[in-house]
Structures are given as C-alpha cells and as structure tokens.
Design an enzyme around this catalytic site. Structure first.
Site, PDB file in Angstrom:
ATOM      1  N   CYS A  84       0.828  -1.202   0.000  1.00 46.16           N
ATOM      2  CA  CYS A  84       0.000   0.000   0.000  1.00 46.16           C
ATOM      3  C   CYS A  84       0.870   1.264   0.000  1.00 46.16           C
ATOM      4  O   CYS A  84       1.857   1.334   0.719  1.00 46.16           O
ATOM      5  CB  CYS A  84      -0.948   0.088   1.198  1.00 46.16           C
ATOM      6  N   ARG A 113       4.001  -0.545  -4.753  1.00 50.85           N
ATOM      7  CA  ARG A 113       3.743  -0.980  -3.369  1.00 50.85           C
ATOM      8  C   ARG A 113       2.436  -1.758  -3.245  1.00 50.85           C
ATOM      9  O   ARG A 113       2.151  -2.366  -2.213  1.00 50.85           O
ATOM     10  CB  ARG A 113       3.674   0.237  -2.446  1.00 50.85           C
ATOM     11  N   TRP A 164      -2.828  -2.819  -1.644  1.00 51.96           N
ATOM     12  CA  TRP A 164      -2.575  -4.259  -1.736  1.00 51.96           C
ATOM     13  C   TRP A 164      -3.483  -4.857  -0.669  1.00 51.96           C
ATOM     14  O   TRP A 164      -3.246  -4.696   0.525  1.00 51.96           O
ATOM     15  CB  TRP A 164      -1.100  -4.560  -1.453  1.00 51.96           C
ATOM     16  N   ASN A 194      -1.925   2.179   5.678  1.00 51.20           N
ATOM     17  CA  ASN A 194      -1.064   1.052   5.307  1.00 51.20           C
ATOM     18  C   ASN A 194      -0.776   0.304   6.600  1.00 51.20           C
ATOM     19  O   ASN A 194      -0.341   0.908   7.574  1.00 51.20           O
ATOM     20  CB  ASN A 194       0.232   1.593   4.686  1.00 51.20           C
ATOM     21  N   GLY A 195      -1.029  -1.010   6.605  1.00 49.98           N
ATOM     22  CA  GLY A 195      -0.799  -1.799   7.816  1.00 49.98           C
ATOM     23  C   GLY A 195      -2.014  -2.655   8.125  1.00 49.98           C
ATOM     24  O   GLY A 195      -2.908  -2.807   7.287  1.00 49.98           O
ATOM     25  N   GLU A 202      16.745 -18.663  -5.638  1.00 46.58           N
ATOM     26  CA  GLU A 202      16.452 -17.322  -6.138  1.00 46.58           C
ATOM     27  C   GLU A 202      15.945 -17.387  -7.589  1.00 46.58           C
ATOM     28  O   GLU A 202      14.986 -16.698  -7.952  1.00 46.58           O
ATOM     29  CB  GLU A 202      17.697 -16.428  -6.028  1.00 46.58           C
ATOM     30  N   LYS A 244      12.371 -16.107  -8.891  1.00 47.06           N
ATOM     31  CA  LYS A 244      12.301 -15.061  -9.920  1.00 47.06           C
ATOM     32  C   LYS A 244      11.376 -15.485 -11.056  1.00 47.06           C
ATOM     33  O   LYS A 244      10.509 -14.743 -11.475  1.00 47.06           O
ATOM     34  CB  LYS A 244      13.718 -14.831 -10.445  1.00 47.06           C
ATOM     35  N   GLU A 253       7.669 -15.653  -9.881  1.00 50.06           N
ATOM     36  CA  GLU A 253       6.986 -14.399  -9.548  1.00 50.06           C
ATOM     37  C   GLU A 253       6.675 -13.537 -10.770  1.00 50.06           C
ATOM     38  O   GLU A 253       5.643 -12.886 -10.796  1.00 50.06           O
ATOM     39  CB  GLU A 253       7.695 -13.609  -8.444  1.00 50.06           C
ATOM     40  N   HIS A 309      14.316 -38.143  -3.683  1.00 51.10           N
ATOM     41  CA  HIS A 309      13.561 -38.548  -2.497  1.00 51.10           C
ATOM     42  C   HIS A 309      12.119 -38.077  -2.593  1.00 51.10           C
ATOM     43  O   HIS A 309      11.593 -37.450  -1.672  1.00 51.10           O
ATOM     44  CB  HIS A 309      14.230 -38.001  -1.232  1.00 51.10           C
ATOM     45  N   LYS A 315       6.029  -4.793  -3.540  1.00 51.62           N
ATOM     46  CA  LYS A 315       7.472  -4.775  -3.322  1.00 51.62           C
ATOM     47  C   LYS A 315       7.847  -4.683  -1.854  1.00 51.62           C
ATOM     48  O   LYS A 315       8.758  -5.340  -1.385  1.00 51.62           O
ATOM     49  CB  LYS A 315       8.088  -3.600  -4.073  1.00 51.62           C
TER      50      LYS A 315
HETATM   51  C1  G6P Z   1       8.965  -8.826  -1.228  1.00 47.12           C
HETATM   52  C2  G6P Z   1       9.698  -8.510  -2.506  1.00 47.12           C
HETATM   53  C3  G6P Z   1      10.955  -9.379  -2.617  1.00 47.12           C
HETATM   54  C4  G6P Z   1      11.827  -9.160  -1.393  1.00 47.12           C
HETATM   55  C5  G6P Z   1      11.058  -9.430  -0.099  1.00 47.12           C
HETATM   56  C6  G6P Z   1      11.828  -8.945   1.108  1.00 47.12           C
HETATM   57  O1  G6P Z   1       8.433 -10.102  -1.288  1.00 47.12           O
HETATM   58  O2  G6P Z   1       8.873  -8.718  -3.632  1.00 47.12           O
HETATM   59  O3  G6P Z   1      11.668  -9.017  -3.773  1.00 47.12           O
HETATM   60  O4  G6P Z   1      12.930 -10.003  -1.468  1.00 47.12           O
HETATM   61  O5  G6P Z   1       9.825  -8.698  -0.094  1.00 47.12           O
HETATM   62  O6  G6P Z   1      11.924  -7.543   1.042  1.00 47.12           O
HETATM   63  P1  G6P Z   1      13.077  -6.686   1.669  1.00 47.12           P
HETATM   64  O7  G6P Z   1      12.714  -5.284   1.355  1.00 47.12           O
HETATM   65  O8  G6P Z   1      13.045  -6.972   3.141  1.00 47.12           O
HETATM   66  O9  G6P Z   1      14.364  -7.110   1.052  1.00 47.12           O
END
Ligand code: G6P
Length: 612
Positions: A2, A27, A75, A101-102, A484, A488, A491, A507, A607
C-alpha cells in the site's frame, strides 16, 4: 505494501496525488483512490484495478479540485479488491477520511464497540473502523480525536487523515509502517516513500514510532514520545540526493530490465564503498574486535530474495570465517523462540528496510540480548534505524517488484562481511584474502560480459516459453542460487517452479519429472560437477529437458547431457552466485515478456511487505 500520499498547499491536489500514486504503484496495485477537500467538504473517488482506471474515471469529474488531499494505492489485506474496499475510507458522517497502510489487529472488537454506538459500516476493511473511531472521538479538535483513536489501535499503521471541520491540515500517524513528511515551498506532503516526493522536494522527515504529525501548508508539527516540535527544514530533515532519473525507466521497456542492466555499476559502487585500496574498510560499521571475540554464533534473518542471499551467506561465512551460521526466514524466526543470546550476532538483510517480519525479527533478537547488524538499501529505514550496526547496499532505488540489483548488492556485502570476519578471526591466509578481494573487485566486469550476451537468454526463453513447470537443481551454493532463480521465474512469469538440492530430488519429487519437464541445473562448483551431472542423467532418463548453467571448462561433459547450456565467465567457485544468478534473472524477464505478463507489477505481489 500500500502506498500513501498526501498534499497540502496552493496547487491542484488531485494532479499531485495521482502522480505520486503512480510512483508508488509498485507498493500495491489492486485499487486506488483519493480524497480531496473542496471548501469544507471531502470528495472521495476510488476504483478497483490499476491507477489508470481511477485516472480515467476522474477526467469528467467537476468537484475534484482542491488544495488538500490524500491518496492510496492498495494491496488488499482485509476485504477483496473492490471499489468499496479501496481507500480512502470515510466515516459515515463524511467528516473523516483515512488512507492506511498496515493491519489493525483489534479491528473486530473496535468495530463491535462502534456498532453498539450506532455506527454503520459499508466495507470489509479494518481502515473504515479507524475513520469511524476518529469520528467517534471527535468533539471539536481533530488532533485530539486522532490521538485518542490511535491509542486504541493494536497492530500496524501509517495513516493519512483529513477532517472536513479542519480543512487546513492533514494528520499523519505512524506505528510499524513507514511514513515520511516532505517539506516544500508553501506546500507540504506525506508519503509512504521518497519516490513519490522526489520531483517536488529533497527535504524529508521520517516519522518515528508512535509519531503524530500535523501537516499544514506552511508548518509541520510532530507530536512524539519526546514531546512536540515544529519541523525545521534544515535542522530536522534529511536531504535526499537521489538522481531524479532513477525513478524513470530510461530507455527500457521495464524497470526490471533497467535494474538488471544497472547491476555492474551498482555492484561496483557497493564493493568500492567497503573495499578501499584492496583492503576491507569497515571503520564506519563500528564492529570491535572485542565484540567479535565474544560471538559464538551468527544468525542471518530475512524474507524472500533477501533470505536467499542469507542462504549463500551461510555457506560463505561458515567456509571462510569458521563460525556457525543459521539462516532463518524472518516470519519463522520471530515466533520460534530462537536460541539467541548476547553471544549471537543477528544479521538482518532487507532491501526496503521496512519488511514487517524482518523488523519484528530484529526486535525479537534485540530483546533476547543479541546485537543486530543490518544490510539495507534504504537509508534511514526502520530496520536501519533500529540496528546496532548498518551496512548499506548502494543499489539505488529499486522499483520492479522482482528484485535483481538489490539482491546482487546484498550478495556482495555478504561476501565482504564473510571476508572481514575471516580476517578478524584469523581463519584465512593473507594470500587467500587478497585473492578473494581481487575476485570480488573483478565481478562487475564479468557481470557486464553476461549482460552483453543477454540475447542468448532470450533464445532459451523462446524455446521454453510454453512450459507450465520447471525444476531448478544444484548443490550447495548452486542450490542457494536455484532458490532465487526459481522464485524469480515464478513471480514474474507465473510458471510453477521448485528449487531442489540436486541430491534430494530423488527422495520424492522426481516422481513429477515426465517427458518434456524442464530442469534448470546450476553446476558452478567444480568439485560437485560430476555429482550433479549424475542427477541430470537421472532426470534425463525420465524424459526431462535440461538447461544447464556452468563454466566453459566443463563444456564437453555438459554438452553430452544438457539440451541447452549457458556458460558464465570463469570465477572462483565460492563467488559464482554473483554471476550465475544473472542468466536466471534474464531468463525470468524474457519468459515473462514472451508470456505477456505484467513484468514490473506481477499479480498479487507488492514490493515492500509491511504486513506480516
Ligand atoms: C517482497 C519482494 C521481494 C523481497 C522481499 C523482502 O516479497 O517482492 O523481492 O525479497 O519482499 O523484502 P526486503 O525489502 O526486506 O528485502
């Protein structure tokens, strides 16, 4: 998670609010809305869907003009994405309008309390409760009403609030969610993030926990635990020195590609800030030898991609510094009664510095007596502020939801930290230390070579663009990078991916391999190459197609088993993650592009995750 914005001044609030929301759409982007004060009346407009839909709907509205307003991009947490649940949320009298936001954790009991008093609710949100509660406490003083109402709230909030009886101010309040005040010329602002304000002002003030700010066009007063102060532009505010270009896409179609391509530059910048004249320079960090000697254990705590950096970190710190490291998801760590004490150093990794779970894990670690060192990208963020030691990554503003350049910079810091520990613990020879430092310094150039050949990844992506699932396998550091790579790809392109330690696949999970299943394998660790090749033969025998990433010294062997191969430049095995993740980032980008996905704003994501 948000985005909040607010404007008070002499100009059109609507235009500012919409532009600010556009900058913060990363956001959250399932709905958006604004409230603008016209005279003594609040007009609220909100729409489900992307900001563009709100923009369109406002084109023919007459009563959106005013010089005071608040806005929000959402969000969803409480209540689905709909026009009604979008913010701002207003009290039923229309006197109070709130963006939030929260999460208000006790909103049900507050709602019941208000229902008993005769209030009626129209949305499913916790935020509507806040608006009604402020209205309930309003007698003739907006500030007092907000102060009383927020004292009843449990959970997290960043709030922007308007009151039609006092149109000369916005009130902002913060607890556990980021909120800043921007100081302009005859106008002032509030926002969740600097990005939204940078075209207007460089002078910002980050609200601290439990602060309430009364924002007028010519004066900002902060009410905090420490008392009341009128903000002084020069004395109290931070000056943001970001390049304004950083908030645009430049010549790229997407922020994600822009940020991938920025990596050599920002990696170099980050490394140069910590290695001077071939030596690690941690003077500014403030760790002492005496403190380091008292350590028996290191914890690395983070979420998402930052957690994946931690997984690399565990291998690297244990190998170089010979100290035991546990890596934990912040959302688990905070609730598991971790065995942390004064002899533990807790390293929190976070791009935003605001991730709710990481912040809570930090507080838990401190409560247990540990010191916290954070690796953070956003200067002055909550995690940075509350840590005992901070190392900043210099990735610059990252806007694409899927992180790329922040991940790489975090990796580089973790390597430097591991080398620093090794040096202080005397677990590394001078020669080896110099060798690793030289390799680190050379990585940005090697990374550049990969980016120059990025079309190779486009070809691979074209070949596999219609897959519905993929498995990523590798051992040790390669496995960490697989985690990772898998995140990636899933997502941004919505392909179902799983990362597996190569030896573990058999396994159970190998039952999912059938003719045509894509297996992406990382083989950058020379001593493990043959082991992983054996695992590749196992999946190939079951019909899998294989895309392998390795180094050219393994060319003939890998060509025997893989359908496609990408060769990263040679580097010391220990540091290969910095390079091997790049083809995976590019593959994810191109796959998402070819599948027509919304690359910078993937569905359901945000994000900055400021709720737990
Ligand atoms: C969200 C983002 C990720 C990020 C994670 C942790 O899920 O989409 O890309 O790695 O938060 O965020 P931070 O700001 O703590 O690295």
């Amino acid at each position: 998670m948000c985005g909040i914005i607010g404007y008070i001044g002499n100009n059109d609030a609507k235009a500012f609010l919409l532009d600010g929301l556009e900058k913060m759409e990363y956001r959250g982007y399932d709905s958006s809305g604004i409230s603008v004060m016209s005279g003594n009346k609040i007009h609220t407009f909100k729409k489900r869907g992307r900001l563009q839909i709100l923009r369109e709907s406002l084109k023919n509205q007459q009563d959106v003009s005013g010089f005071v307003g608040i806005g929000h991009t959402r969000w969803a947490t409480h209540g689905g994405a709909s026009d009604i649940n979008a913010h701002p949320q207003n009290s039923q009298s229309g006197r109070i309008s709130v963006v939030h936001n929260g999460i208000i954790e006790n909103y049900i009991s507050l709602k019941n309390f208000l229902l008993e008093k005769g209030f009626k609710f129209i949305s499913d949100t916790d935020t509507e409760v806040v608006a009604q509660l402020i209205d309930f406490y309003y007698k003739d003083n907006f500030f007092e009403a907000v102060k009383t109402a927020v004292s009843k709230l449990e959970g997290s909030y960043a709030l922007g609030i308007l009151c039609s009886n006092e149109p000369d101010k916005i009130i902002a309040a913060k607890k556990d969610s980021p909120l800043i005040v921007g100081i302009g010329e005859d106008e002032n602002y509030i926002a969740s993030d600097v990005t939204a304000l940078i075209s207007k002002t460089r002078k910002i003030y980050r609200l601290e926990e439990n602060d309430i700010a009364v924002v007028k066009k010519d004066k900002v007063t902060i009410y905090s635990n420490a008392g009341k102060k009128v903000l002084d532009r020069d004395k109290d505010c931070t000056t943001i020195d970001w390049d304004i270009e950083s908030v645009g896409k430049g010549n790229y179609d997407h922020f994600m590609m822009k940020e991938i391509m920025q990596q050599p530059k920002v990696l170099k910048k980050t490394i140069d800030s910590l290695i001077k004249n071939g030596k690690i320079d941690f003077l500014d960090v403030g760790l002492t030898d005496e403190y380091l000697k008292s350590l028996s254990k290191i914890f690395i705590v983070a979420c998402g991609s930052a957690y994946h950096v931690g997984v690399v970190g565990r291998y690297v710190v244990e190998k170089l510094a010979k100290i035991s490291v546990e890596v934990e998801l912040a959302s688990e760590f905070r609730y598991k009664e971790p065995l942390v004490d004064e002899s533990s150093l807790v390293i929190v990794i976070s791009q935003s510095g605001e991730t709710a779970d990481s912040l809570a894990a930090l507080r838990e670690a401190k409560k247990l007596g540990a010191k916290v060192l954070s690796i953070v990208n956003v200067v002055g963020s909550s995690i940075a502020n509350e840590s005992d030691y901070v190392i900043y990554t210099l990735a610059g503003q990252e806007i694409a939801v899927a992180t790329t350049k922040a991940y790489s910079c975090q990796l580089s810091v973790v390597y430097i930290l591991a080398l620093y520990f090794a040096e202080r613990f005397k677990s590394i020879s001078d020669d080896d230390l110099s060798k690793y430092i030289a390799e680190l310094i050379s990585l940005p150039d090697k990374l550049e070579l990969i980016l120059q050949q990025k079309d190779e990844l486009l070809e691979i992506a074209q070949k596999y663009k219609d897959i519905s699932c993929a498995f990523f396998i590798g051992r040790t550091l390669d496995y960490a990078v697989c985690m990772e790579g898998s995140l990636k790809l899933k997502e941004v392109s919505y392909v179902h991916c799983e990362a597996y330690a190569a030896g573990e696949l058999k396994h159970g999970t190998i039952s999912l391999i059938e003719k045509g299943t894509l297996v992406i394998a990382l083989l950058t660790q020379d001593e493990l190459f043959d082991k992983t090749v054996s695992n590749l033969r196992e999946v190939k025998a079951r019909g899998a197609r294989i895309f392998a990433i390795t180094t050219a010294n393994h060319r003939s062997k890998i060509n025997e088993v893989a359908d496609d191969v990408y060769f990263i430049p040679e580097c010391l095995n220990l540091m290969s993650p910095v390079l091997s993740v790049i083809p995976l980032q590019l593959l994810s980008y191109y796959s998402a592009f070819l599948r027509g996905c919304d690359i910078d704003k993937p569905r359901n994501l945000a994000k900055s995750v400021t709720v737990e």
